[in-house]
Design an enzyme around this catalytic site. Structure first.
Site, short mmCIF file in Angstrom:
data_model
loop_
_atom_site.label_atom_id
_atom_site.label_comp_id
_atom_site.label_asym_id
_atom_site.label_seq_id
_atom_site.Cartn_x
_atom_site.Cartn_y
_atom_site.Cartn_z
N GLU A 307 0.70 -1.23 0.03
CA GLU A 307 0.04 -0.09 0.01
C GLU A 307 0.82 1.30 -0.02
OE1 GLU A 307 0.24 -2.18 2.27
OE2 GLU A 307 0.05 -1.33 4.27
N HIS A 331 -8.04 -3.87 -1.14
CA HIS A 331 -7.28 -4.13 0.25
C HIS A 331 -6.20 -2.96 0.12
CE1 HIS A 331 -5.41 -6.49 3.31
NE2 HIS A 331 -4.46 -5.76 2.85
N GLU A 332 -5.22 -2.91 -0.88
CA GLU A 332 -4.28 -1.88 -0.76
C GLU A 332 -4.88 -0.45 -0.65
OE1 GLU A 332 -1.81 -3.26 0.29
OE2 GLU A 332 -2.20 -5.37 -0.90
N HIS A 335 -5.92 0.57 2.71
CA HIS A 335 -4.78 0.87 3.51
C HIS A 335 -4.48 2.33 3.60
CE1 HIS A 335 -3.16 -2.47 5.34
NE2 HIS A 335 -3.04 -3.33 4.23
N GLU A 354 -3.88 -4.37 9.04
CA GLU A 354 -4.21 -5.60 8.36
C GLU A 354 -5.57 -6.03 8.45
OE1 GLU A 354 -2.70 -5.82 5.46
OE2 GLU A 354 -0.68 -5.15 6.16
N ASP A 410 6.61 -10.70 8.81
CA ASP A 410 7.53 -10.29 7.41
C ASP A 410 6.43 -10.43 6.18
OD1 ASP A 410 7.07 -13.13 7.46
OD2 ASP A 410 9.36 -13.57 7.05
N TYR A 418 -4.89 -10.95 9.94
CA TYR A 418 -5.88 -10.25 8.81
C TYR A 418 -7.48 -10.73 9.03
CZ TYR A 418 -1.81 -9.25 5.55
OH TYR A 418 -0.79 -8.67 5.09
N1 BES Z 1 1.12 -4.56 3.69
C1 BES Z 1 0.66 -5.84 3.34
C2 BES Z 1 1.92 -6.41 2.86
C3 BES Z 1 2.91 -6.70 3.99
C4 BES Z 1 2.68 -7.01 5.11
C5 BES Z 1 4.33 -6.68 3.54
C6 BES Z 1 3.70 -7.07 6.03
C7 BES Z 1 5.43 -6.77 4.49
C8 BES Z 1 4.90 -7.05 5.78
C9 BES Z 1 -0.21 -5.91 1.99
O1 BES Z 1 -1.39 -4.89 2.25
C10 BES Z 1 -0.91 -7.19 2.26
O2 BES Z 1 -1.69 -7.39 2.74
N2 BES Z 1 -0.95 -7.82 0.98
C11 BES Z 1 -1.64 -9.21 0.69
C12 BES Z 1 -2.72 -8.99 0.07
C13 BES Z 1 -3.95 -9.09 0.73
C14 BES Z 1 -5.11 -8.77 -0.25
C15 BES Z 1 -4.26 -9.83 1.90
C16 BES Z 1 -0.33 -10.04 0.06
O3 BES Z 1 0.61 -9.43 -0.23
O4 BES Z 1 -0.69 -11.09 0.04
ZN ZN Z 2 -2.54 -5.16 3.99
#
Ligand code: BES
Ligand code: ZN
Length: 638
Positions: A307, A331-332, A335, A354, A410, A418
């Site tokens: 995001e 989702h993004e 954020h 999240e 990570d 989530y």
């Molecule tokens: N902010 C996250 C990605 C993230 C979280 C990177 C923690 C590093 C550390 C992003 O918004 C995210 O949640 N992405 C998910 C997709 C979402 C639709 C569940 C992903 O990348 O799978």
């Molecule tokens: Zn996210």
């Protein structure tokens, strides 16, 4: 700016803001003028960040100005970072976060050298970079380079891109990787405004997570790009992408950047983006970041999405041709409120980013695609949560607020942070009623815009502005159980049992020996995923054969469906899926897809491990450093 003298005043303001009624929302002006001030919340025990060396109550960075050169040959970004700091008058040093930076010098605003010391390196946190302050030091100029193996950066050769002509670079800061290319205090509670001047080889385009502040200039073989983020943001939100990039408008304030070969397909998949921004605003208040653009990355991008403010980063694997995976975009985008506007003060409260976002995502999906799709996606999320609760045996890792040891995610989705997080808010919505709940949540974003947040403060805010002493309501909500206790509170709002009634029927019929469903191709993606994920993990080859032949699973163009199928295939040593599996693992590097498949393969010494070795030999070089870091642990290649 003399923040340390204004803390008391700001605290008073914050208390007053928290006591406002839910309908009387703070004006954006009030929130924004407070955004640069040190958040009094940083002075609470829950806000302390165990993943950063910074001691913001003594001295903190409030603005970062970068002037950097992108060197593809050396795989380094280097130049200067000018840090404006705010400090207690008697502070002797400021502590920054540093992961492998090569520092040439640190001077003050008058170019006088400052003493500094890089402490012992921790493998995840990196090193403290302590800079001695003179009584009048207000600015630091760090001359430095990132290391070629910086964890935030992936450098792609021309061959690893779609065009095959130009190299490519992108960064991924969350959670604690930005300290490998930016010397600053890398903690989400220490918000910083920032600006950057970026020099790249002529012919390449640099995009960043901020508004453009000048037109690019090309001279003497290089192009220079300028960006400036006027708001204070968590430092993990500073992001860059450099490559052969083209842009296509999606709407008046939305657009997509990607390699030219991908542009039309990406834009078609993202056609609803402008509508999503409008829907999000209607739910929870103004979009405060100006433009909402997206950068669709090469397939090695390790996440589904990230995001980065004004410029969401996206995996190309979300392109299915039918918009069935654009929940990722919702989702993004969400954020932009939960995460970017109101930000977890440390990673122990990731659910505030999240979980709240996953709830908000579903509300956007409902607004754009209707209640049926939203209910199905919510039901899938409930399945994910139940799986996570079962895997953890309802243990301490199933609390929303994490302990300091579990506190640095990570990335990638987790059934707790989530899904349990989203289901908590869905439960609140159900008990309180949608209208009242929505008004509250909107006022929460307004009251705390551009500020860090902790679980304790969120619950206090709810008590002050929503519950307001109603003892019956307080009891019904079970707030503390949800946030601080493991497992699932008894008041949980369960998904609509009708959401998957037909699919579950088809599943039962197939598992009791009947033929595969004949109408599968017409199902929604959520229905397909429910079906595949609920099948028993062990099945005879003949049954898998029947499924594969009739549902054409090996050829699925939907990467989520393909992944769900390959997971089943790998667990059953299903040879006919191996070519599709190898293609999947060598043509994209989304960690959520490649890591579990390769791990399952690696555990199966006889059948799976040789496949894992073969694949990883080919694919490793194109995977992101963080994906490599995880998969190297399997010792597949010497
Ligand atoms: N902010 C996250 C990605 C993230 C979280 C990177 C923690 C590093 C550390 C992003 O918004 C995210 O949640 N992405 C998910 C997709 C979402 C639709 C569940 C992903 O990348 O799978
Ligand atoms: Zn996210």
């Amino acid at each position: 700016m003399t923040l340390f003298r204004t803390v008391a005043a700001a605290a008073a303001l914050l208390v007053a803001a928290c006591q406002q009624s839910a309908t009387n929302t703070a004006s954006p002006e009030t929130a924004e003028s407070a955004e640069a001030a040190i958040a009094p919340i940083l002075d609470t025990p829950e806000a302390k960040d165990p993943a950063s060396y910074a001691r913001p109550l003594e001295a903190r960075v409030y603005h970062v100005a970068l002037d950097l050169n992108v060197d593809f040959d050396a795989k380094r970004i280097g130049g200067t970072a000018t840090l404006d700091i705010d400090r207690k008058p008697d502070a002797k040093e400021i502590v920054l976060d540093d992961k492998g930076l090569e520092i040439e010098s640190i001077t003050d605003g008058e170019k006088q050298p400052l003493q500094y010391k890089v402490g012992a390196a921790d493998p995840t946190m990196g090193s403290p970079l302590a800079v001695a302050l003179r009584p009048d030091t207000k600015r630091l100029i760090v001359k430095y380079k990132s290391a070629p193996d910086a964890g935030a950066l992936q450098w792609l050769t021309p061959e690893q891109t779609a065009s095959k002509k130009q190299p490519y670079l992108f960064s991924q800061g969350q959670a604690i990787e930005n300290r490998s290319w930016i010397p600053t205090q890398d903690s989400p509670g220490i918000r910083q405004s920032w600006e950057a001047t970026i020099h790249v080889p002529a012919g390449l385009t640099a995009v960043m997570s901020a508004p453009k502040s000048a037109e690019p200039i090309t001279q003497g073989g290089e192009s220079i790009f300028s960006y400036k983020m006027p708001h204070s943001v968590a430092p993990y939100m500073i992001a860059i992408g450099v490559g052969d990039l083209a842009f296509k408008e999606l709407g008046p304030r939305t657009g997509v950047w990607t390699e030219p070969a991908m542009l039309d397909r990406a834009a078609a998949e993202l056609a609803d983006t402008e509508k999503m921004v409008a829907a999000a605003e209607k739910l929870y208040g103004p979009y405060r970041w100006g433009r909402y653009d997206l950068l669709v990355l090469p397939p090695s991008f390790p996440y589904g999405g990230m995001e980065n403010p004004t410029l969401t980063f996206l995996t190309p694997t979300f392109i299915a041709g039918d918009k069935s995976l654009v929940g990722l975009v919702a989702h993004e985008l969400a954020h932009s409120w939960s995460g970017n506007l109101v930000t977890n003060a440390n990673w122990q409260d990731s659910w505030l980013n999240e979980g709240v976002t996953s709830y908000f995502e579903n509300r956007i999906m409902e607004a754009i695609y209707g209640p049926k799709r939203a209910a199905q996606e919510a039901a899938l999320s409930f399945d994910e949560m139940e799986k996570a609760l079962a895997e953890e045996g309802n243990g301490p890792n199933t609390q929303l607020h994490l302990g300091p040891k579990e506190g640095v995610p990570d990335g990638g989705s987790s059934g707790i942070i989530y899904d349990k997080g989203a289901i908590f808010l869905r439960t609140l919505e159900k008990i309180i009623g949608r209208e009242k709940w929505d008004a509250y949540l909107r006022s929460y974003f307004d009251r705390h815009a551009f500020q860090p947040m902790t679980s304790a403060r969120f619950l206090a805010d709810m008590r002050a502005n929503l519950i307001k002493g109603d003892k019956g309501l307080e009891q019904k909500l079970q707030l503390d159980n949800w946030v601080y206790k493991p497992g699932l509170p008894s008041n949980v709002a369960r998904p609509d049992p009708a959401a998957f009634a037909a699919v579950d029927q088809a599943m039962k019929s197939f598992t009791s020996g009947g033929p595969p469903p004949t109408d599968f191709q017409g199902w929604t993606t959520a229905e397909k995923l429910r079906f595949l994920n609920k099948l028993p993990r062990k099945m005879p080859t003949s049954r898998l054969d029947a499924l594969n032949k009739s549902l054409k699973l090996n050829e699925s163009g939907n990467n989520e469906v393909l992944f769900a199928w390959l997971d089943l295939a790998v667990r059953n040593r299903f040879d006919p899926a191996v070519p599709a599996l190898e293609r999947f693992l060598t043509t994209q590097g989304r960690r959520k897809f490649v890591q579990p498949l390769i791990e399952t393969l690696a555990e199966d010494r006889q059948w799976g491990r040789p496949i894992a070795v073969r694949v990883y030999r080919i694919a490793r070089a194109s995977y992101h450093p963080i994906t490599q870091r995880d998969l190297d642990k399997l010792n597949l290649i010497g």
